[in-house]
Motif scaffolding. Structure first.
Motif, PDB file in Angstrom:
ATOM      1  N   LEU A 163       0.819  -1.213   0.000  1.00 17.80           N
ATOM      2  CA  LEU A 163       0.000   0.000   0.000  1.00 17.80           C
ATOM      3  C   LEU A 163       0.850   1.260   0.000  1.00 17.80           C
ATOM      4  N   SER A 164       2.042   1.180   0.583  1.00 12.36           N
ATOM      5  CA  SER A 164       2.888   2.368   0.680  1.00 12.36           C
ATOM      6  C   SER A 164       3.672   2.643  -0.596  1.00 12.36           C
ATOM      7  N   GLY A 198       0.906   8.190   6.083  1.00  9.89           N
ATOM      8  CA  GLY A 198       2.218   7.549   5.963  1.00  9.89           C
ATOM      9  C   GLY A 198       2.412   6.531   7.070  1.00  9.89           C
ATOM     10  N   ARG A 199       3.379   5.670   6.884  1.00 10.01           N
ATOM     11  CA  ARG A 199       3.681   4.689   7.910  1.00 10.01           C
ATOM     12  C   ARG A 199       4.178   5.378   9.185  1.00 10.01           C
ATOM     13  N   LYS A 201       9.081   9.840   9.760  1.00  8.69           N
ATOM     14  CA  LYS A 201       7.921  10.676   9.438  1.00  8.69           C
ATOM     15  C   LYS A 201       7.726  11.821  10.432  1.00  8.69           C
ATOM     16  N   GLY A 202       8.336  11.734  11.620  1.00  3.83           N
ATOM     17  CA  GLY A 202       8.246  12.828  12.581  1.00  3.83           C
ATOM     18  C   GLY A 202       6.877  13.027  13.191  1.00  3.83           C
ATOM     19  N   VAL A 225      -3.502   8.504   8.859  1.00  8.72           N
ATOM     20  CA  VAL A 225      -3.799   7.276   8.119  1.00  8.72           C
ATOM     21  C   VAL A 225      -2.483   6.574   7.804  1.00  8.72           C
ATOM     22  N   GLY A 226      -2.357   5.343   8.242  1.00  8.27           N
ATOM     23  CA  GLY A 226      -1.155   4.566   7.918  1.00  8.27           C
ATOM     24  C   GLY A 226      -0.738   3.691   9.086  1.00  8.27           C
ATOM     25  N   GLY A 227      -0.441   2.433   8.798  1.00  6.83           N
ATOM     26  CA  GLY A 227       0.056   1.544   9.836  1.00  6.83           C
ATOM     27  C   GLY A 227       1.503   1.868  10.152  1.00  6.83           C
TER      28      GLY A 227
END
Length: 421
Positions: A15-16, A233-234, A239-240, A262-264
């Protein structure tokens, strides 16, 4: 017969990695016969609709050699007879002497299987990511004599040792990468810098058309209708997202906002714990991975996109996150940091806002301005949307990649014409 390309991927589908799926689909549309080879089985419970449009068959190599010992043994028995087997073995032994890990053994075993099971019509090997997938591609290329090339991105560039990057850049016929900063780094390491080319990913603007809605007038004064902040994003260190949580906790108590992520990712639970400790949990919703159509709906429902990227302790960092390009294509103003390729997309103050990484106080100031000033959001969002639609259409960038394949003797069809927006 169409030019056949074996594409080596770390995992498929993921998905990423919509940017990879998008590229694969356009290569098929340009007439290339793709055979996908994945080092790992998929772990996501969902998949993007674009993956269903890709016709290429997928071969999964043994993720762990002990899971399929007879397949690996049979592959070795066949591959050892190939003219380039001893060359590949020499290269692997040299690499293993500098990186004595199970991972290095696994990559050689996977390369044996790839070489033994390689489609007879294959004329090229193309690997996405210059770390482990390119190790498999290089060893298999040595064995089979089939030319190979690589696409480098972010983590694979910045967490790989210089010696390995330099040797792969020398061995590959060519390498493309998606940010100017990454290209400079690889050119500095490449024995022949001309073999490294900058090719932005872009996005499929048919999937991300300009929205018809008008920007919202929310200004943080109505608790019943807060300014809607989104990140996608994951949940990983680079990603901060922890900085974003800290910054939101610094905002004035009476300011009305909500944050949806949104994002695991491995840090998702830690992030949930952090927002609860900070006392902002009631305003925050943290979701797992979502399909691209659901992410598009999230963009449409939001007022502001925030992704305060950083360089992680192990050197990992983003290149140019596609979610920033996607968000801007929808007219969302974005706040991020001047890491890697992000300043190649965001002109601070004109097409977005940039703050120093790991600086929650500076991010809080930018957030408060964006929340209180809907006219600022509208101006920045409109400028960003125009820039993305003018310069980040993937139909323009795919032509550059096809040119690299054509220079290698793999001539497909002309890429589709860019549609007027």
């Amino acid at each position: 017969m169409k030019p056949a390309i074996v594409v080596v991927l770390k995992g498929y589908p993921r998905l990423s990695e919509t940017f990879i799926a998008q590229e694969l689909l356009e290569l098929e549309r340009a007439g290339y016969d793709l055979h996908l080879v994945s080092l790992r089985h998929p772990t996501d419970s969902k998949r993007h609709p674009i993956n269903d449009e890709i016709r290429a068959p997928v071969t999964y190599l043994p993720e762990y050699l002990h899971d399929e010992p007879m397949r690996v043994l049979k592959a070795w028995w066949q591959a050892r007879r190939l003219a380039g087997y001893r060359v590949a073995l020499r290269h692997w032994l040299k690499d293993f002497g500098r990186d004595i890990t199970r991972n290095r053994i696994r990559r050689f075993g996977q390369a044996l299987v790839l070489a033994a099971e390689c489609p007879k019509q294959a004329r090229w090997i193309y690997s996405h990511f210059i770390h482990t997938p390119s190790s498999v591609a290089r060893y298999a290329s040595d064995m089979t004599g089939i030319g190979w090339s690589a696409s480098a991105h972010a983590k694979d560039i910045w967490t790989s040792p210089d010696w390995e990057l330099s040797e792969k850049l020398a061995a590959a016929d060519w390498t493309v990468t998606c940010t100017a900063g990454g290209a400079r780094h690889l050119k500095d390491l490449a024995p022949d810098p001309a073999k490294v080319t900058l090719v932005y990913h872009g996005i499929d603007l048919a999937r991300f058309p300009k929205p018809s809605r008008q920007p919202s007038s929310r200004d943080g004064t109505d608790e019943a209708d807060p300014v809607r902040i989104l990140s996608v994003g994951r949940a990983v260190a680079k990603k901060g997202l922890d900085t974003l949580a800290d910054a939101l906790a610094l905002l004035p108590p009476g300011l009305a906002w909500s944050w949806t992520h949104v994002g695991g990712g491995e840090l998702a639970d830690a992030l949930k714990g952090q927002v609860e400790r900070l006392g902002i949990g009631a305003r925050v919703a943290i979701h797992g991975s979502r399909a691209q159509s659901e992410v598009l709906e999230a963009y449409a429902a939001s007022d502001l996109f925030v992704l305060p990227c950083r360089i992680a302790d192990d050197g990992d960092r983003d290149g140019l996150p596609n979610v920033l390009v996607e968000a801007q294509s929808q007219g969302l103003p974005c706040i991020s940091t001047p890491i890697s390729g992000i300043p190649e997309l965001i002109d601070d103050g004109r097409t977005g806002m940039l703050v120093p990484p790991d600086d929650a106080a500076a991010l809080a100031v930018a957030l408060e301005d964006a929340i209180r000033l809907p006219d600022l959001r509208a101006r920045i969002g409109a400028a960003a949307m125009e820039r993305v639609h003018d310069h980040f259409d993937h139909l323009g960038t795919i032509g550059q990649l096809i040119a690299r394949f054509e220079a290698s003797g793999l001539v497909g069809d002309k890429p589709r014409e860019k549609q007027a927006s």
